[in-house]
Design an enzyme around this catalytic site. Structure first.
Site, short mmCIF file in Angstrom:
data_model
loop_
_atom_site.label_atom_id
_atom_site.label_comp_id
_atom_site.label_asym_id
_atom_site.label_seq_id
_atom_site.Cartn_x
_atom_site.Cartn_y
_atom_site.Cartn_z
N ARG A 42 33.21 -23.27 21.42
CA ARG A 42 34.39 -23.13 22.28
C ARG A 42 35.52 -23.94 21.66
O ARG A 42 35.37 -25.15 21.44
CB ARG A 42 34.07 -23.63 23.70
CG ARG A 42 35.24 -23.60 24.69
CD ARG A 42 35.68 -22.18 24.99
NE ARG A 42 36.51 -22.12 26.18
CZ ARG A 42 37.81 -22.41 26.24
NH1 ARG A 42 38.45 -22.81 25.15
NH2 ARG A 42 38.46 -22.29 27.37
N GLU A 50 41.16 -13.89 29.56
CA GLU A 50 39.84 -13.25 29.58
C GLU A 50 39.96 -11.85 29.01
O GLU A 50 41.02 -11.22 29.04
CB GLU A 50 39.31 -13.22 31.00
CG GLU A 50 39.05 -14.59 31.61
CD GLU A 50 37.99 -15.37 30.84
OE1 GLU A 50 37.02 -14.74 30.36
OE2 GLU A 50 38.12 -16.60 30.72
N ARG A 89 27.62 -24.78 24.57
CA ARG A 89 28.59 -24.44 23.54
C ARG A 89 29.11 -25.72 22.89
O ARG A 89 29.36 -26.70 23.58
CB ARG A 89 29.76 -23.66 24.14
CG ARG A 89 29.38 -22.36 24.81
CD ARG A 89 30.57 -21.64 25.42
NE ARG A 89 31.24 -22.44 26.45
CZ ARG A 89 32.19 -21.98 27.26
NH1 ARG A 89 32.60 -20.72 27.14
NH2 ARG A 89 32.74 -22.76 28.16
#
Length: 216
Positions: A42, A50, A89
């Site tokens: 990330r 999104e 992540r």
């Protein structure tokens, strides 16, 4: 002599932040997330629209994903970070040929500075906003975090399980994939409990149960 013995012990103390580097060609998941050598990364201090998000009628989410793919291509991406988030992540700054991907995404108007976590890319965002680049082309867009919150509220009230709108789907290959209300294929995904599919209240719950996020 005593100092040389103490330093290695300090590095092994629980909770100590250990820098990690991963490099290679990247598979882009969305505008702020990619995968290298099996590790999902990330990008630090930015937030991209999104995948299914529109900005004043323009598909800013898919454009953000496409732009990150252009930046990475088949070139070597190097990511460095010292923290993992709740979804396993790696939180990292990533570069391609010395170019900071976070800075490039924000400067092009395909992501915004994630002020909640850091102010690193505020100046790049100012330039993109003033020049009307990317998601700023038609004015101020709905911020990605507000879009996610709005989509969650819209779907949570009507989900079979109150406040649990995440769809745990099993595809034709038997892969367990969860879709949040802001996932690109959320609306078209149907849940059949007789097939082992289910609803989740959080991404952490879905991950713990063995489901993964969609690749796009």
């Amino acid at each position: 002599m005593r100092l040389s013995l103490i330093l290695p012990l300090c590095l092994l103390l629980p909770g100590a932040a250990l820098a990690r580097e991963v490099a290679g060609t990247a598979r882009v998941i969305d505008g702020d997330t990619l995968e290298l050598r099996g590790q999902v990364v990330r990008l630090l201090d930015i937030d991209a629209p999104e995948t299914g998000q529109d900005c004043h009628g323009a598909p800013c989410g898919t454009r953000a994903t496409a732009y990150l793919k252009r930046l990475t291509g088949r070139r070597t991406v190097t990511c460095r970070g010292s923290e993992m988030d709740a979804y396993d992540r790696l939180l990292a700054r990533c570069t391609v040929q010395g170019r900071d991907l976070g800075a490039e995404m924000v400067l092009a108007g395909h992501a915004v500075a994630f002020r909640r976590y850091g102010l690193t890319y505020v100046d790049q965002e100012k330039v993109a906003r003033i020049e009307g680049r990317g998601l700023w082309a038609r004015g101020t867009p709905v911020m990605p975090w507000d879009y996610r919150a709005g989509r969650w509220q819209q779907t949570a009230a009507t989900a079979p399980r109150a406040d649990c709108p995440i769809k745990g789907n099993i595809n034709g290959k038997g892969q367990r994939i969860y879709h949040t209300p802001y996932s690109a294929h959320y609306e078209r995904t149907r849940i059949d409990p007789s097939k082992g599919e289910r609803w989740f209240c959080s991404e952490a719950e879905a991950l713990a149960a063995g489901w993964r996020a969609p690749y796009r």
